[in-house]
Design a protein around this motif. Structure first.
Motif, mmCIF file in Angstrom:
data_model
loop_
_atom_site.group_PDB
_atom_site.id
_atom_site.type_symbol
_atom_site.label_atom_id
_atom_site.label_comp_id
_atom_site.label_asym_id
_atom_site.label_seq_id
_atom_site.Cartn_x
_atom_site.Cartn_y
_atom_site.Cartn_z
ATOM 1 N N ILE A 198 1.298 -1.030 -0.174
ATOM 2 C CA ILE A 198 -0.070 0.017 0.187
ATOM 3 C C ILE A 198 0.781 1.219 -0.432
ATOM 4 N N LEU A 199 0.385 2.182 -0.923
ATOM 5 C CA LEU A 199 1.449 3.649 -1.099
ATOM 6 C C LEU A 199 1.266 4.235 0.484
ATOM 7 N N GLU A 200 2.310 4.370 1.078
ATOM 8 C CA GLU A 200 1.060 5.473 2.032
ATOM 9 C C GLU A 200 1.129 6.762 1.771
ATOM 10 N N VAL A 201 1.591 7.297 -0.015
ATOM 11 C CA VAL A 201 1.419 8.360 -0.078
ATOM 12 C C VAL A 201 0.863 7.817 -1.710
ATOM 13 N N PRO A 202 -0.581 8.498 -1.521
ATOM 14 C CA PRO A 202 -0.762 7.870 -4.057
ATOM 15 C C PRO A 202 -0.042 8.268 -4.643
ATOM 16 N N VAL A 203 0.388 7.574 -6.188
ATOM 17 C CA VAL A 203 0.647 8.180 -6.874
ATOM 18 C C VAL A 203 -0.103 8.661 -8.541
ATOM 19 N N ALA A 204 0.052 8.945 -9.212
ATOM 20 C CA ALA A 204 -0.579 8.950 -9.965
ATOM 21 C C ALA A 204 0.083 7.641 -11.453
ATOM 22 N N VAL A 205 -0.681 7.111 -11.793
ATOM 23 C CA VAL A 205 0.385 5.948 -12.735
ATOM 24 C C VAL A 205 -0.250 5.865 -14.036
ATOM 25 N N GLU A 206 -0.319 6.739 -15.402
ATOM 26 C CA GLU A 206 -1.197 7.066 -16.572
ATOM 27 C C GLU A 206 -2.161 7.979 -16.235
ATOM 28 N N GLY A 207 -2.261 8.664 -15.401
ATOM 29 C CA GLY A 207 -2.835 9.552 -14.996
ATOM 30 C C GLY A 207 -4.713 9.017 -14.179
ATOM 31 N N HIS A 208 -3.765 7.824 -13.545
ATOM 32 C CA HIS A 208 -4.602 7.311 -12.586
ATOM 33 C C HIS A 208 -4.792 6.805 -11.197
ATOM 34 N N ILE A 209 -5.247 7.546 -10.378
ATOM 35 C CA ILE A 209 -4.519 7.212 -8.922
ATOM 36 C C ILE A 209 -4.546 6.092 -8.783
ATOM 37 N N ILE A 210 -3.669 5.507 -8.267
ATOM 38 C CA ILE A 210 -3.026 4.210 -7.097
ATOM 39 C C ILE A 210 -3.141 4.321 -5.835
ATOM 40 N N HIS A 211 -3.802 3.650 -5.025
ATOM 41 C CA HIS A 211 -3.027 3.309 -3.641
ATOM 42 C C HIS A 211 -2.333 2.303 -2.652
ATOM 43 N N TRP A 212 -2.405 1.283 -3.912
ATOM 44 C CA TRP A 212 -1.985 -0.357 -3.360
ATOM 45 C C TRP A 212 -1.379 -0.604 -4.901
ATOM 46 N N ILE A 213 -0.297 -1.975 -4.815
ATOM 47 C CA ILE A 213 0.129 -2.485 -5.879
ATOM 48 C C ILE A 213 -0.502 -3.887 -5.612
ATOM 49 N N GLU A 214 -0.086 -4.933 -6.252
ATOM 50 C CA GLU A 214 -0.193 -6.124 -6.165
ATOM 51 C C GLU A 214 0.690 -6.949 -7.358
ATOM 52 N N SER A 215 1.423 -7.831 -7.020
ATOM 53 C CA SER A 215 2.320 -8.381 -7.739
ATOM 54 C C SER A 215 1.755 -9.693 -8.052
ATOM 55 N N LYS A 216 2.133 -10.087 -9.584
ATOM 56 C CA LYS A 216 1.455 -11.537 -9.785
ATOM 57 C C LYS A 216 1.764 -12.435 -10.668
ATOM 58 N N ALA A 217 2.936 -13.518 -10.481
ATOM 59 C CA ALA A 217 4.293 -13.418 -10.971
ATOM 60 C C ALA A 217 3.628 -14.908 -11.874
ATOM 61 N N SER A 218 2.282 -14.113 -13.239
ATOM 62 C CA SER A 218 2.059 -15.079 -13.850
ATOM 63 C C SER A 218 1.009 -14.255 -15.223
ATOM 64 N N PHE A 219 0.448 -14.919 -16.351
ATOM 65 C CA PHE A 219 -0.333 -14.443 -17.381
ATOM 66 C C PHE A 219 -1.549 -14.420 -16.546
ATOM 67 N N GLY A 220 -2.175 -12.776 -16.573
ATOM 68 C CA GLY A 220 -3.742 -13.035 -16.297
ATOM 69 C C GLY A 220 -4.207 -13.797 -17.774
ATOM 70 N N ASP A 221 -4.860 -14.384 -17.621
ATOM 71 C CA ASP A 221 -6.400 -14.739 -18.374
ATOM 72 C C ASP A 221 -7.227 -14.312 -17.942
ATOM 73 N N GLU A 222 -8.486 -14.323 -19.052
ATOM 74 C CA GLU A 222 -9.189 -14.741 -18.652
ATOM 75 C C GLU A 222 -10.494 -15.063 -17.140
ATOM 76 N N CYS A 223 -9.920 -16.275 -17.109
ATOM 77 C CA CYS A 223 -9.939 -16.980 -15.733
ATOM 78 C C CYS A 223 -9.540 -16.773 -14.471
ATOM 79 N N SER A 224 -8.087 -16.474 -14.524
ATOM 80 C CA SER A 224 -7.407 -16.061 -13.422
ATOM 81 C C SER A 224 -7.658 -14.536 -12.884
ATOM 82 N N HIS A 225 -7.986 -13.962 -13.666
ATOM 83 C CA HIS A 225 -8.293 -12.280 -14.065
ATOM 84 C C HIS A 225 -10.089 -11.838 -12.944
#
Lengths: 283, 1034
Positions: A198-225
């Motif tokens: 969780i970001l203690e101070v939010p940032v904007a990524v590509e113009g979108h505010i984000i508060h948290w980051i989740e890391s997924k070491a896999s491929f995002g297919d429909e089912c898993s997503h």
């Protein structure tokens, strides 16, 4: 690497009915040389799991179990050194590790007269030396080692990969001077659902505010997503607001459709980051 | 006599079709808005046709109400002839064709007085009527024919005469009234002023009024900006209120975790679908909501959910018009920038839609739940949970009382920056007011929900119902709050939300003794608030109160007789003569933006005019508003113990002559520092003690299978004394942090003595707050934390605690480590591939190059040395895999290829291979000894399965096995005795007789060698500590 739905479908179709062996993996790499190995392996694993889920029940009928066990007994009677279980699994299109589990369970049941606990089975699968029958131990070990989608070894590799990417992400955040709370800190504070960071101070990524980051070491297919959205991402959104998911092994482009709502997908650490500037301090 | 609003018993609610209760209730709440959603255009056209037909019928029928065009009475304030459509031609109003000017002037005078003295139930309704007259298209009959003669004949019964039968008279009357009501009109928003200023009828009938309107328009800044719908945001998770310690059980906590997610899932689904045709809230979400409610009931989680629900409600709906859009002025450039030029045309079209006649709902729409509010209302209805409603009401009441107590920081009179302060305060007030109105509306909805009926019930039932309900206490004492607000001059905050609350009354509630008194008091207040600019209340403040009250009096379930009955009991409207710091009425808090946000129906005036005129104009000018400073509130001395009394009095006295902001600052600092102090103690002292306890517990748990709870008590008792340090540390913290904060927050120019005193008081208050908390809670807190840690420890049951992990990272890597070693996952994967080939099945020619294996082991060593990416599971797996690999090597199961001396002679080839394996085993032994932190399960080499690998080989080779046994001892990985016992237990297993013999031989050889070698062996053989200690030292 982002894949279009069409590109993904092509790979998935090729994977149609393959066995989870190193030979299949080699073929896959030859067919799609432009895709990264990890991406292919991740897709392979996911597709295979889907296939197994579809047929899981079929292999767990009392009748099927009985047949498998009998075939195993007959097989090892003929030649204990032959890869009986592994070949049986391949023949009936089932994951070797899962086949090993079925037969082991049945074996223990016959021996002890009671249904063995899950913990015991798991522990024996993890360390086949604990299996009281030498032949079965060998057979089971051969199955778990040869299975590249299921089994304790694969689970451990997946876990390790996940951990490694979290560490990588942490490094990147530190390098960018973004202060964050990590999962273990959040858990200590009593949060009921915790993203990786969780970001203690939010940032904007590509113009979108984000508060948290989740890391997924896999491929995002429909089912898993979809599953992740339901179990994790929306839950994070419900508690912490919009956030970013990094699928290190890529994802299907079309899934990145919740940006406006507050779930951003990326396949790498973002470069376009805007931070809050403390302009007040300059006055 | 009242000119317009004839009391009519028929209520507008009767006009709505009846249906099942839920839906109909919703429909009534929504009113008769010709909604675009859910109905096709065709349907809409049909409705329009019917409506027109009805209107036509009304105007032509002599039987209806006595005046024509029909007056804007409550049940059917009509917008009959005035709306301009393409097919109709507007009659040109002509001043010279006005008949009976004198009478019209007198009527206008009389009428204006009624409006000015608040003798009409709703002044904006009257203004709407006047504008209808102004914009009327005129009727065909008696166009210009009426003459003075005819008029004079009917002079006796002037009231029965139809003065408004031609458009000229209508316009003449309207212009007269507008002239009298110029002050109100000039306070309307700019767009309306513009339309009036540009109205050609006004220009031709009264050039004077036209000029004043023009001037007012040009100087007006009262731009009401277009409101954008806000996107849904979630309520953030706050550990203080939301973590496990706030729940009675783990189960309740986990259930609530799920409820939160389900709630948002429902919300998102609603957001995506509710505008789609055929989507029905109850049908799609009803069962899921009720299932969720059942879970809440089972877990006693209602209060948590009610809080979440309320917070989300505020988050989404406190914005204007329930988060939806309404109508507005030309959009700001900012808005356009935000939307992008692409959306500009859509925006314009949207705006146009707002000004087309169809959307005119009249100036008194029934109470509604627009925008996102709809979700929350429907949720409550579908849930149908008594428990939830009760908890929600509790929660709403509390929040309402809290917000109703809003105080504003007074501005110092000489302050140059008063403007900025004023803006801030206004914003604060606006937020509080909007939130209050929202919450009060929902509270009213819940309170009166059980009594709502589809049709207004017959009055016969009234008496018994009233007698029954008179016995119960009101949920929130609005009467008391209203009286207080009048007394303390805070009506501008309190009345608008009480109006929202009351607008949801059922048909009988107003007749209850209690609510009748509330309504009477409101009516009395209404009559008193004669519009003019005065010291006690600014014009716009009054206008807002009048607008909302006027609207309330038109709500269908509020009885007509309330306004027109003479029996209203007069209460003495006591007002505090002293203006206190609490007073809000005298502060000019309302501007047009707020007025129109609270009363969107005022926009109807503009829509009406817009349907008559079109055009656009420029912007400039401005209002100047003064700030009225007020004195500080006198402070009542608090009783206290004699010794402290003087101190306290001195403290109070200190604040008395200081600006009130000083007091607020000090109190704020004390509150925050005190709270931070507790947090700090938790994070430092408590955390430290917990860590200590962890170490103690870890030792003791190993010692014996002790009683855990007794152990816990013992350890906590040991920590108790040190817990007492908390107070000391807390005091220190407050002493350090309090002054800092005060200094930063007070003006630079504050006198040193004042500053010091302020600091001292802040520190004192903060310390008191913190120490009170700490002294009562510290022991329990430590115990709780220790228990949590202990439980976690028992669960993990191993040294792999996260804290140690973090330490490992720091201590672990070699000093100049670049962290470029291969990832653990990579190495595991590669070893897995080797194991695969070794275990088989494999192709004939498949094998592994020796160099590859050698390289793999080298990289394994590198990976283990860099601790950055290592985690316990990875390391344990590596340990296990390498032992498996060693077993396979020992039994010659690994098909090694590419060995250096490629000779054809078998013995040489064999020797070469053996040497290669020796070398690999040596590397493995070294890695096990040096690089692993976790214990390596080398005993697995003696497992039945792994020894079985040797047994399966036809020509058994024991050299490698023996080599391994020695290696294990030499590297301190296993002791001799341990190996001996392993060999022993191996012999007890079932083997073929020849293998058993060999095994015995090997055992004997090893034991004899061991006895010979005894002096050589290191004494540390019993120490099988994790290699980590060795690695860390090296």
């Amino acid at each position: 690497m982002k894949l279009s739905k069409a590109q993904y479908d092509e790979i998935a179709q090729f994977l149609g009915h393959v066995q989870p062996t190193r030979q299949s993996l080699r073929k896959l790499k030859e067919r799609f040389p432009s895709q990264s190995q990890s991406t292919l392996l991740s897709i392979f694993s996911q597709e295979y799991q889907k296939q197994i889920k579809r047929t899981h029940a079929k292999h767990h009928t009392a009748e099927a179990i009985k047949t498998y066990y009998q075939r195993y007994l007959n097989g090892v009677m003929k030649n204990a050194a032959a890869p009986v279980l592994l070949e049986l699994a391949n023949e009936v299109d089932f994951a070797p590790s899962l086949m090993a589990r079925i037969v082991l369970e049945r074996f223990l049941q016959e021996q002890e007269g009671t249904i063995p606990s899950k913990t015991l089975i798991n522990s024996m699968l993890r360390d086949s030396s604990q299996i009281p029958d030498g032949v079965l131990a060998n057979q089971v070990y051969q199955c778990t080692v040869n299975d590249c989608c299921y089994g304790p070894l694969v689970d451990c590799i997946k876990h390790a990969i996940g951990h490694e990417h979290e560490v990588l992400l942490r490094e990147m955040l530190l390098e960018k001077n973004l202060s964050f709370l990590a999962e273990e800190q959040l858990r200590a504070k009593g949060y009921d659902k915790t993203p990786d960071f969780i970001l203690e101070v939010p940032v904007a990524v590509e113009g979108h505010i984000i508060h948290w980051i989740e890391s997924k070491a896999s491929f995002g297919d429909e089912c898993s997503h979809q599953a992740y959205l339901h179990d994790q991402f929306w839950s994070y959104w419900n508690r912490f607001g919009p956030g970013l998911v990094i699928y290190w092994y890529g994802f299907i482009e079309e899934l990145d459709c919740h940006r406006e709502r507050g779930i951003l997908l990326k396949d790498c650490f973002p470069t376009d980051i805007v931070t809050l500037r403390h302009s007040m301090a300059q006055h | 006599m009242c000119f317009t609003s004839t009391p009519v018993s028929q209520s507008s609610a009767a006009r709505f079709p009846s249906g099942t209760s839920l839906e109909t209730f919703a429909a009534i709440q929504e009113g008769n808005v010709t909604s675009i959603t859910g109905s096709s255009l065709q349907e809409e056209r049909e409705m329009l046709k019917k409506e027109r037909c009805k209107l036509l019928h009304q105007t032509s029928s002599p039987a209806g109400l006595s005046l024509d065009p029909s007056t804007p009475t409550k049940p059917n304030y009509s917008w009959n002839g005035s709306l301009i459509t393409d097919s109709q031609v507007v009659t040109c109003a002509d001043l010279s064709k006005v008949s009976c000017k004198k009478q019209l002037e007198q009527l206008a005078q009389l009428y204006s007085t009624c409006i000015a003295e608040n003798l009409v139930p709703n002044i904006f309704l009257e203004l709407f009527f006047v504008l209808q007259l102004l914009t009327s298209k005129g009727t065909t009959s008696l166009e210009d024919g009426e003459n003075d003669l005819e008029f004079n004949q009917g002079c006796k019964d002037a009231i029965e005469r139809q003065h408004f039968r031609n458009v000229h008279n209508c316009v003449y009357f309207a212009v007269q009234v507008l002239d009298c009501q110029f002050e109100i009109i000039s306070h309307l928003e700019r767009g309306t002023l513009k339309l009036l200023a540009e109205n050609e009828r006004i220009a031709s009938f009264s050039p004077g009024l036209h000029a004043r309107l023009m001037k007012a328009y040009e100087s007006s800044t009262a731009k009401v900006s277009l409101l954008l719908p806000s996107s849904v945001q979630s309520v953030s998770f706050q550990p203080e209120t939301d973590n496990r310690s706030n729940f009675p059980s783990d189960r309740a906590f986990h259930i609530f975790k799920k409820q939160r997610d389900i709630f948002y899932e429902l919300l998102r689904e609603w957001e995506d679908n509710h505008e789609k045709p055929g989507w029905d809230f109850e049908r799609v979400l009803g069962n899921r909501i009720r299932a969720m409610m059942n879970h809440l009931t089972a877990a006693y989680n209602h209060s948590h959910f009610a809080r979440l629900f309320q917070k989300q409600l505020i988050q989404m709906c406190k914005g204007p018009i329930g988060g939806g859009t309404s109508w507005g002025d030309a959009p700001d450039q900012d808005v356009l920038n935000m939307l992008g030029s692409d959306n500009l045309s859509r925006l314009k079209r949207l705006q146009e839609r707002f000004v087309v006649p169809q959307s005119i709902r009249g100036p008194c729409p029934p109470p509604a739940f627009p925008g996102c509010q709809q979700f929350f209302r429907d949720f409550i209805l579908s849930a149908g949970s008594y428990q939830f409603n009760q908890h929600l009401m509790d929660s709403l009441c509390l929040k309402i009382l809290e917000l109703d107590g809003l105080t504003l920081v007074e501005h110092e009179p000489s302050d140059g920056e008063a403007d900025m302060d004023e803006q801030d305060e206004k914003k604060r007030f606006t937020v509080a007011l909007m939130t209050l109105r929202l919450l009060a509306k929902f509270l009213g909805f819940l309170v009166f929900l059980p009594y709502q009926t589809v049709e207004p019930p017959s009055r016969d039932l009234q008496e018994s119902a009233v007698a029954l309900r008179n016995q119960t206490l009101p949920v929130l004492d609005v009467l008391k709050l209203l009286r207080q607000s009048i007394l303390n001059r805070r009506t501008i905050l309190t009345v608008p939300w009480i109006v929202e609350f009351l607008s949801l009354v059922d048909h009988f509630a107003p007749f209850l003794d209690y609510y009748w008194r509330v309504f009477s008091l409101l009516l009395q207040l209404y009559r008193c608030l004669v519009l003019s600019e005065d010291k006690e209340m600014s014009f716009l403040n009054k206008l807002l109160i009048l607008a909302v009250l006027g609207w309330l009096f038109q709500v269908p379930s509020v009885p007509e007789e309330l306004f027109f009955t003479s029996e209203v009991k007069q209460e003495g409207l006591m007002r505090d003569t002293m203006t206190s710091a609490q007073a809000l009425d005298s502060v000019p808090l309302v501007d047009q933006q707020l007025l129109y946000t609270c009363c969107p129906f005022l926009g109807e005036l503009r829509k009406l005019l817009a349907s008559f005129v079109a055009g656009s104009g420029a912007k400039n000018g401005g209002f100047i508003r003064k700030i009225t400073p007020t004195a500080a509130e006198s402070l009542a001395p608090k009783p206290s113990v004699t010794q402290q009394k003087l101190q306290v009095e001195l403290e109070q006295a200190f604040f008395h002559n200081q600006p009130p902001s000083l007091r607020r600052t000090v109190e704020f600092v004390a509150e925050r520092v005190g709270s931070n102090c507790v947090k700090h103690i938790k994070a430092t002292l408590v955390a430290e003690l917990v860590k200590r306890a962890e170490v103690m517990l870890q030792d003791k748990v190993k010692e014996e299978d002790a009683n855990h709870s007794k152990l816990l008590d013992e350890v906590c008792a040991q920590l108790d004394e040190e817990g007492a340090q908390a107070l000391h540390k807390g005091r220190e913290f407050c002493r350090l942090k309090g002054p800092e904060a005060v200094r930063v927050l007070l003006p630079e120019e504050t006198a040193a003595a004042v500053l010091n005193s302020a600091e001292d008081i802040a520190v004192g208050l903060a310390t008191e707050k913190a120490c009170t908390w700490l002294s009562t809670n510290i022991t329990a807190l430590i115990k709780r934390e220790v228990r949590t840690t202990f439980n976690r420890m028992l669960r993990v049951q191993g040294p792999s605690l996260p804290s140690e992990d973090a330490q490992g990272e720091r201590k672990g890597c070699p000093p100049d480590c670049q962290h470029h070693a291969p990832f653990p996952s990579q190495i595991i994967n590669e070893i897995k591939d080797v194991l695969c080939i070794a275990v088989g099945p494999r192709d004939e020619d498949e094998g592994i190059l020796y160099v590859q294996l050698e390289c793999l082991l080298k990289r394994l060593s590198q990976t283990l040395q860099c601790r950055k990416f290592m985690c316990p599971t990875s390391e344990q797996q590596l340990a296990r895999c390498t032992v498996e690999l060693a077993s396979l090597l020992v039994s010659d199961r690994v098909p090694i290829q590419g060995l250096k001396p490629q000779t054809q002679k078998k013995p040489e080839r064999q020797r070469g291979k053996k040497n290669a394996v020796y070398s690999l085993l040596k590397s493995l032994l070294l890695v096990w000894k040096e690089d692993f932190w976790t214990p390596v399960p080398v005993q697995l080499m003696f497992s039945r399965k792994n020894v079985g690998y040797i047994a399966e080989v036809e020509q058994r080779e024991w050299d490698l096995f023996l080599f391994m046994l020695h290696g294990l001892v030499d590297h301190g990985l296993m002791g001799n005795a341990e190996i001996e016992s392993c060999l022993h237990s191996l012999q007890e297993l079932l083997w073929s007789s020849d293998f058993l013999e060999e095994l015995e031989t090997i055992s004997r050889i090893f034991i004899s060698e061991y006895h010979v070698a005894e002096p050589r062996t290191r004494p540390c053989e019993l120490v099988r500590q994790p290699r980590g200690t060795v690695a860390a030292q090296s």
